[in-house]
Design an enzyme around this catalytic site. Structure first.
Site, PDB file in Angstrom:
ATOM      1  N   ASP A 334       0.861  -1.231  -0.013  1.00  0.00           N
ATOM      2  CA  ASP A 334      -0.201   0.059   0.089  1.00  0.00           C
ATOM      3  C   ASP A 334       0.947   1.280  -0.116  1.00  0.00           C
ATOM      4  O   ASP A 334       2.276   1.134   0.306  1.00  0.00           O
ATOM      5  CB  ASP A 334      -0.876  -0.081   1.277  1.00  0.00           C
ATOM      6  N   ASP A 598      -5.227  -3.717   4.744  1.00  0.00           N
ATOM      7  CA  ASP A 598      -5.429  -3.361   5.922  1.00  0.00           C
ATOM      8  C   ASP A 598      -6.988  -3.346   6.173  1.00  0.00           C
ATOM      9  O   ASP A 598      -7.444  -3.308   7.553  1.00  0.00           O
ATOM     10  CB  ASP A 598      -5.000  -2.096   6.428  1.00  0.00           C
ATOM     11  N   ASP A 602      -9.868  -6.784   2.115  1.00  0.00           N
ATOM     12  CA  ASP A 602      -8.470  -7.077   1.738  1.00  0.00           C
ATOM     13  C   ASP A 602      -8.130  -8.639   2.021  1.00  0.00           C
ATOM     14  O   ASP A 602      -7.172  -9.211   1.814  1.00  0.00           O
ATOM     15  CB  ASP A 602      -7.335  -6.365   2.418  1.00  0.00           C
TER      16      ASP A 602
END
Length: 864
Positions: A334, A598, A602
């Site tokens: 990310d 997170d 996901d």
């Protein structure tokens, strides 16, 4: 207003005056501590950690130690009290040594359990705090967000209408809705899980959507989950595939060892007429054949390896992932909080064609309306970094924004509408809808024409190109609160707000290290493409192939996505479900994928990835449970540090297992060959006991503490199909052991042929065997380029010094020498013995040094 509830069914009575939900002050700390002492920790009964008695009981079930005790008993029965007592003492010391090492592993696991302990957000004394979930008490006010597990049983007081998955308690797969009860009064004294539109929440259930405040009524064993704690505690952890394989190998070798024991005992008795000696020789050979260190080495390495990773902020949830870390070839991360500092600052407001930098001093008149609307579209108690940044601007004059009350209604982010909307009572009458979110979602709410959208897209692209995270802001009014869906209203566009989130200063170096290690780094973000490209460029990620957006991912077939995934390293505007498609595409391309995540959505991608990495600070419980490892600090360099440590653990474990294989070859050979050749025995069970005192700590301490190879992060990842302990390692171990066996047995035959007494020949062979094994351990463990006297090898030199003292006592203390049937040879023979042992054990180390020197010279010629 007081919340009073009495739970008669289980004895955990919630205190009166448990809190004042109207003022949301919660308990004060002193009262919380009193209740914690009264009700105990908020923890479900789990498996009791293994104590010393459990460890000893488990060790005594091992065939190796049973054989040692049998040999000691046999000596005692035969009347040789001295040898019997020596055997018994040696067996006890060996067991004690293994107990210490197992206890060390248990301590490491206990520390890991403490690190993995869940936390909760609680209001105490009017302030929000983050505390361990085990410290919660009845009466606490707990804040729960999307994707979090409920830490205890309670009643929903305020917030959204939650959607909760209660399948852990009810078995029903369909989530149920929970409605707040503002007065906090539960109608049922012992409510049952299940059912829609109730305010009751239960420990262990998962909040799928929405956020709210919960007044806790029961904690620990009194919760619904706590009542079934005993059955949860009875569930044993499944051994890993490697542990199962090793266990099967030990079982087969154990059967083989017992078979050889019987054959040798019978052969010895028939050929020499010495049945007692035959039984002792058979037991000696069985002990020598059993590689009982295998399971111990695996357990200790996995426990201490996981603890080492945790000290570098990488919490391992599944031990098997330690093997996979060294094979990772593709790392998907990310942007926000991983590559960047996650320290959002609201720096820019765009309105009516003008962008204003809030860091410049001056009037904020033009920015006032977008800022006010953005505040109204932010959580009252902000957790999200952007919400916090908006609140920080509100706190600075001269903005004087409101938004400190409570909204009438909240519409959270949805996959189909990436905007957060809150409804407020308008002092002028009616209600006000305040929205902020992805620019495209806000533009859709405002029903802009195509040409207006195109113009706004250019503005957004310009702001994103500066590395800003851009959100749109809009508002709508309605005459009354009729719970109208936001999409049904025509919103008015207020402007754009831009947030700066700088790249962490240590990220570019970590990305460069990953590239040198043969690991491809890709960034997957929900941010705007221009922002993603700029942040990727600053982080050092390859941007030459451009960016692939979520819309383009959705339009591609699997083959097309696989082709683009071979080249593109920046993915923007990616929805969580599209992460799964990317993982599958990369896996289809042959990559070993590590994926960070997170959010609730996901979880499928984390499960599908070879290494799922969840965020420890901002991640949801769902993501953490789906992941293999958890980043305790959410930083990208920690991932690279984890890979580095994973490679070290893998390499050292492989070396240790190779060494274990090698050392059993000379021990077994020296127990068997004299019998076959009609020579006096070299090894008796007491000799094997002394060898175990050296071998066990070498296996678990020396190899586990060995520093990383100097060029470990300059080598490509090992192939994913390469086993930890395969044919090549077995062959190498057998070769190393055969060299030591040949050298020691040759020395023994030589000494006998020269007329040296049997006790001196046995002493020379025993010294050569001990020293050869120590030198072999150093040769296997040490990497070229590191000093032999590196301070991290203190364990080896400590064990070596201990072994020297033991050998000296055996040779020069007459009672010990008599028990072990040895006598000190002359100095000349001792010099020959030491030389042969060093050469037999150290040849592999010399070969590694020559190979390393040759590789270095080739690199220098290539670079020149």
């Amino acid at each position: 207003m007081l919340v009073q509830t009495r739970v008669a069914s289980n004895g955990n009575e919630a205190d009166t005056a448990a809190g004042t939900p109207a003022s949301l002050t919660g308990l004060d700390e002193a009262e919380a501590q009193r209740r914690l002492a009264r009700h105990g920790p908020n923890a479900v009964a789990g498996r009791r950690p293994r104590g010393l008695i459990d460890i000893v009981r488990g060790i005594l079930h091992e065939p190796m130690f049973l054989l040692l005790l049998a040999a000691a008993g046999l000596y005692l029965v035969l009347g040789d009290i001295g040898e019997g007592l020596f055997m018994m003492a040696g067996a006890l010391v060996t067991i004690g040594l293994v107990v210490l090492q197992e206890a060390r592993s248990e301590q490491a696991l206990a520390a890991l359990r403490e690190l993995a302990e869940p936390y909760a957000r609680v209001i105490r004394g009017g302030a929000e705090r983050r505390i361990p979930a085990r410290d919660l008490v009845p009466g606490d006010l707990v804040l729960v967000g999307e994707g979090e597990r409920l830490p205890a049983d309670g009643i929903l007081l305020a917030g959204d209408a939650l959607t909760v998955d209660e399948s852990a308690l009810t078995g029903e797969s369909v989530p149920v809705s929970k409605r707040p009860t503002p007065d906090g009064a539960g109608k049922a004294t012992d409510p049952e899980p299940g059912g829609d539109d109730t305010p009751y929440l239960f420990a262990g259930t998962l909040n799928v959507r929405g956020q709210g405040m919960v007044h806790l009524m029961r904690t620990g064993a009194a919760t619904r989950l706590g009542r079934i704690g005993a059955s949860l505690a009875a569930i044993e952890d499944e051994p890993t595939l490697l542990q199962k394989t090793t266990g099967a190998l030990i079982t087969k070798l154990g059967a083989l060892a017992l078979g050889f024991c019987a054959i040798v005992a019978v052969t010895y008795g028939v050929l020499r007429g010495d049945w007692i000696g035959g039984m002792l020789s058979g037991i000696t050979l069985a002990i020598a054949l059993l590689p009982e260190e295998f399971p111990m080495v695996l357990a200790i390495f996995m426990a201490l390896g996981a603890f080492r990773l945790a000290r570098h902020n990488v919490l391992v949830r599944r031990a098997a992932v330690i093997e996979t870390l060294g094979a990772a070839t593709f790392l998907c991360v990310d942007k926000t909080g991983t590559l960047t500092e996650n320290r959002m600052a609201l720096t820019t407001v765009w309105r009516d064609g003008k962008a204003q930098d809030l860091r410049d001093s001056g009037e904020l008149c033009a920015a006032m309306e977008p800022l006010r609307t953005a505040l109204l579209a932010s959580a009252v108690r902000p957790v999200d970094p952007m919400d916090k940044a908006i609140h920080e601007v509100r706190a600075q004059p001269p903005t004087e924004l409101d938004g400190t009350g409570a909204p009438l209604r909240t519409y959270p982010l949805r996959p189909e509408l990436l905007a957060f909307i809150q409804v407020w009572a308008d002092p002028q009458g009616g209600v006000l809808y305040a929205a902020k979110g992805a620019p495209e979602a806000i533009l859709r709410l405002c029903r802009m024409e195509d040409d207006q959208r195109a113009a706004m897209d250019r503005v957004v692209a310009d702001l994103a190109g500066r590395g800003l995270r851009v959100l749109g802001v809009a508002s709508a009014r309605d005459t009354r609160d009729s719970a109208t869906a936001p999409e049904a209203l025509a919103f008015t566009f207020e402007g754009l707000i831009g947030f700066a989130d700088p790249v962490r200063p240590d990220v570019p170096q970590a990305v460069a290290e990953a590239k040198r290690a043969g690991i491809t780094v890709a960034m997957i973000t929900g941010d705007y493409p221009a922002t993603a490209l700029e942040i990727a460029r600053q982080a050092g990620i390859d941007t030459s192939a451009g960016v692939l957006t979520g819309r383009e991912v959705a339009e591609l077939d699997p083959e097309g996505l696989r082709e683009l995934a071979r080249r593109i390293r920046v993915f923007a505007r990616i929805m969580p479900e599209q992460k799964l498609a990317l993982v599958e595409a990369l896996k289809a391309n042959g990559a070993v994928v590590a994926m960070t995540g997170d959010g609730v959505n996901d979880a499928p991608a984390l499960e599908a990835a070879h290494i799922g990495i969840a965020m420890g600070q901002r991640g949801t419980d769902v993501a953490r449970e789906a992941a293999d490892i958890v980043l305790l600090d959410d930083r990208f360099p920690s991932i690279i540090g984890g890979v580095r440590l994973g490679r070290r653990i893998f390499a050292n474990l492989r070396k240790a297992l190779t060494y274990v294989t090698a050392i059993h070859v000379p021990i077994a050979g020296l127990a068997l060959l004299p019998i076959l050749m009609g020579l006096p025995p070299i090894l008796y069970p007491m000799h094997v006991i002394l060898l175990e005192l050296v071998i066990d700590p070498v296996c678990s301490l020396v190899f586990e503490g060995e520093p990383s190879e100097r060029h470990a992060m300059e080598q490509p990842p090992r192939p994913a199909t390469e086993p930890l302990f395969g044919t090549s390692q077995i062959v190498l171990g057998l070769l190393q052991g055969a060299v030591v066996l040949g050298a020691v047995f040759g020395l023994y035959v030589w000494t006998l042929n020269t007329g040296l007494p049997e006790v001196e020949a046995r002493a020379a062979a025993f010294v050569a065997l001990v020293l050869g094994n120590l030198v072999l351990a150093l040769a296997d463990a040490a990497e070229p380029g590191t000093s032999v006297f590196d301070r991290r090898r203190l364990a080896f030199w400590g064990i070596g010094a201990g072994a020297a003292v033991i050998v000296a006592m055996v040779l020069y203390v007459p009672p010990l020498a008599s028990i072990l049937r040895v006598s000190s040879p002359s100095l000349s023979w001792m010099a020959i013995t030491v030389t042969i042992a060093v050469l037999a054990g150290g040849w592999f180390g010399l070969a590694k040094r020559f190979r390393s020197a040759g590789a270095s010279s080739n690199e220098q010629r290539t670079s020149a």
